[in-house]
Design a protein around this motif. Structure first.
Motif, PDB file in Angstrom:
ATOM      1  N   ALA A  20      30.423 -47.432   6.266  1.00 16.62           N
ATOM      2  CA  ALA A  20      31.268 -47.376   7.520  1.00 16.62           C
ATOM      3  C   ALA A  20      31.777 -48.793   7.254  1.00 16.62           C
ATOM      4  O   ALA A  20      33.111 -49.070   7.719  1.00 16.62           O
ATOM      5  CB  ALA A  20      30.294 -47.474   8.560  1.00 16.62           C
ATOM      6  N   ASP A  21      31.326 -49.824   7.032  1.00 18.20           N
ATOM      7  CA  ASP A  21      31.916 -51.405   6.787  1.00 18.20           C
ATOM      8  C   ASP A  21      32.871 -51.243   5.775  1.00 18.20           C
ATOM      9  O   ASP A  21      34.245 -51.701   6.021  1.00 18.20           O
ATOM     10  CB  ASP A  21      30.840 -52.334   6.312  1.00 18.20           C
ATOM     11  N   TRP A  22      32.789 -50.533   4.723  1.00 17.00           N
ATOM     12  CA  TRP A  22      33.976 -50.488   3.749  1.00 17.00           C
ATOM     13  C   TRP A  22      35.097 -49.948   4.172  1.00 17.00           C
ATOM     14  O   TRP A  22      36.147 -50.230   4.233  1.00 17.00           O
ATOM     15  CB  TRP A  22      33.647 -50.005   2.432  1.00 17.00           C
ATOM     16  N   SER A  23      35.052 -48.634   4.558  1.00 21.02           N
ATOM     17  CA  SER A  23      35.920 -47.882   5.211  1.00 21.02           C
ATOM     18  C   SER A  23      36.568 -48.523   6.275  1.00 21.02           C
ATOM     19  O   SER A  23      37.925 -48.424   6.483  1.00 21.02           O
ATOM     20  CB  SER A  23      35.444 -46.460   5.818  1.00 21.02           C
ATOM     21  N   ILE A  24      35.946 -49.202   7.366  1.00 16.66           N
ATOM     22  CA  ILE A  24      36.694 -49.716   8.574  1.00 16.66           C
ATOM     23  C   ILE A  24      37.630 -50.993   7.929  1.00 16.66           C
ATOM     24  O   ILE A  24      38.681 -51.028   8.386  1.00 16.66           O
ATOM     25  CB  ILE A  24      35.692 -50.548   9.534  1.00 16.66           C
ATOM     26  N   GLY A  25      36.856 -51.625   7.145  1.00 12.49           N
ATOM     27  CA  GLY A  25      37.636 -52.738   6.408  1.00 12.49           C
ATOM     28  C   GLY A  25      39.024 -52.323   5.967  1.00 12.49           C
ATOM     29  O   GLY A  25      40.007 -53.032   5.888  1.00 12.49           O
ATOM     30  N   GLN A  26      38.949 -51.474   4.936  1.00 17.05           N
ATOM     31  CA  GLN A  26      39.975 -50.607   4.442  1.00 17.05           C
ATOM     32  C   GLN A  26      41.072 -50.190   5.340  1.00 17.05           C
ATOM     33  O   GLN A  26      42.009 -50.666   5.102  1.00 17.05           O
ATOM     34  CB  GLN A  26      39.598 -49.586   3.343  1.00 17.05           C
ATOM     35  N   LEU A  27      40.692 -49.296   6.269  1.00 22.42           N
ATOM     36  CA  LEU A  27      41.725 -48.957   7.244  1.00 22.42           C
ATOM     37  C   LEU A  27      42.217 -50.208   8.008  1.00 22.42           C
ATOM     38  O   LEU A  27      43.379 -50.165   8.141  1.00 22.42           O
ATOM     39  CB  LEU A  27      41.038 -48.184   8.339  1.00 22.42           C
ATOM     40  N   ARG A  28      41.545 -51.432   8.354  1.00 27.17           N
ATOM     41  CA  ARG A  28      42.307 -52.361   8.841  1.00 27.17           C
ATOM     42  C   ARG A  28      43.476 -53.030   8.090  1.00 27.17           C
ATOM     43  O   ARG A  28      44.430 -53.444   8.394  1.00 27.17           O
ATOM     44  CB  ARG A  28      41.003 -53.402   9.520  1.00 27.17           C
ATOM     45  N   ALA A  29      42.857 -53.397   6.729  1.00 26.52           N
ATOM     46  CA  ALA A  29      43.360 -53.828   5.727  1.00 26.52           C
ATOM     47  C   ALA A  29      44.717 -53.365   5.445  1.00 26.52           C
ATOM     48  O   ALA A  29      45.808 -53.649   5.364  1.00 26.52           O
ATOM     49  CB  ALA A  29      42.861 -54.102   4.540  1.00 26.52           C
ATOM     50  N   GLN A  30      44.673 -51.837   5.220  1.00 27.93           N
ATOM     51  CA  GLN A  30      45.792 -50.990   4.998  1.00 27.93           C
ATOM     52  C   GLN A  30      46.563 -50.825   5.868  1.00 27.93           C
ATOM     53  O   GLN A  30      47.801 -50.815   5.713  1.00 27.93           O
ATOM     54  CB  GLN A  30      45.410 -49.724   4.291  1.00 27.93           C
ATOM     55  N   SER A  31      46.128 -50.821   7.000  1.00 22.60           N
ATOM     56  CA  SER A  31      46.922 -50.410   8.122  1.00 22.60           C
ATOM     57  C   SER A  31      47.977 -51.803   8.559  1.00 22.60           C
ATOM     58  O   SER A  31      49.004 -51.602   9.018  1.00 22.60           O
ATOM     59  CB  SER A  31      46.423 -50.356   9.551  1.00 22.60           C
ATOM     60  N   LYS A  32      47.902 -53.096   7.828  1.00 24.56           N
ATOM     61  CA  LYS A  32      48.710 -54.043   8.049  1.00 24.56           C
ATOM     62  C   LYS A  32      49.776 -53.923   6.931  1.00 24.56           C
ATOM     63  O   LYS A  32      50.823 -54.444   6.953  1.00 24.56           O
ATOM     64  CB  LYS A  32      47.959 -55.281   7.670  1.00 24.56           C
ATOM     65  N   ILE A  33      49.744 -53.047   5.857  1.00 18.18           N
ATOM     66  CA  ILE A  33      50.446 -52.698   4.909  1.00 18.18           C
ATOM     67  C   ILE A  33      51.308 -51.547   5.020  1.00 18.18           C
ATOM     68  O   ILE A  33      52.555 -51.483   4.728  1.00 18.18           O
ATOM     69  CB  ILE A  33      49.727 -52.983   3.540  1.00 18.18           C
TER      70      ILE A  33
END
Length: 134
Positions: A20-33
């Motif tokens: 969950a932590d990795w996936s949440i982090g990636q969704l947040r990061a990728q949504s900025k790009i």
């Protein structure tokens, strides 16, 4: 646009203790790009974790995911890749091939934790995954 594979979304929705932590982090990061998106195949796979279409649609809205259609060339490519896979002894379902072909034809990166079939059959797709995440 970036396609988000089902496994990443399920990690978040089910609060997977390992991912969950990795996936949440990636969704947040990728949504900025990128604009985050799913297709009807991913939608269908996600529906397994919901009791109503309204609940699923609300979650998709809350996650700010676009629901985009698969282009016809992606459907064709998925079938061709799946035939190769089956001839090599594979016995998995077609869903990953639709997702990989959609990313390949549309030139979308794919956020996933399951890279095996994508790297084997859609090597030109840019994968964002734990093994290659930066």
């Amino acid at each position: 646009m970036l396609l988000v594979d089902t496994n990443v979304l399920v990690d978040v929705l089910e609060n997977d203790p390992e991912w969950a932590d990795w996936s949440i982090g990636q969704l947040r990061a990728q949504s900025k790009i990128h604009r985050l998106a799913i297709n009807p195949i991913i939608y269908s796979e996600l529906s397994l974790t919901f009791t109503t279409v309204e609940a699923l649609d609300q979650t998709i809205d809350e996650l700010d995911l676009a629901l985009i259609e698969l282009p016809r060339p992606a459907l064709f490519l998925a079938g061709k890749a799946f035939v190769r896979y089956r001839r090599q002894g594979g016995n998995n379902v077609l869903a990953d091939f639709y997702i990989g072909a959609h990313a390949a034809v549309s030139r979308y990166p794919l956020l996933t934790r399951d890279t095996r079939r994508y790297t084997a059959y859609f090597s030109d797709v840019k994968l964002i995954a734990p093994e290659i995440a930066t």
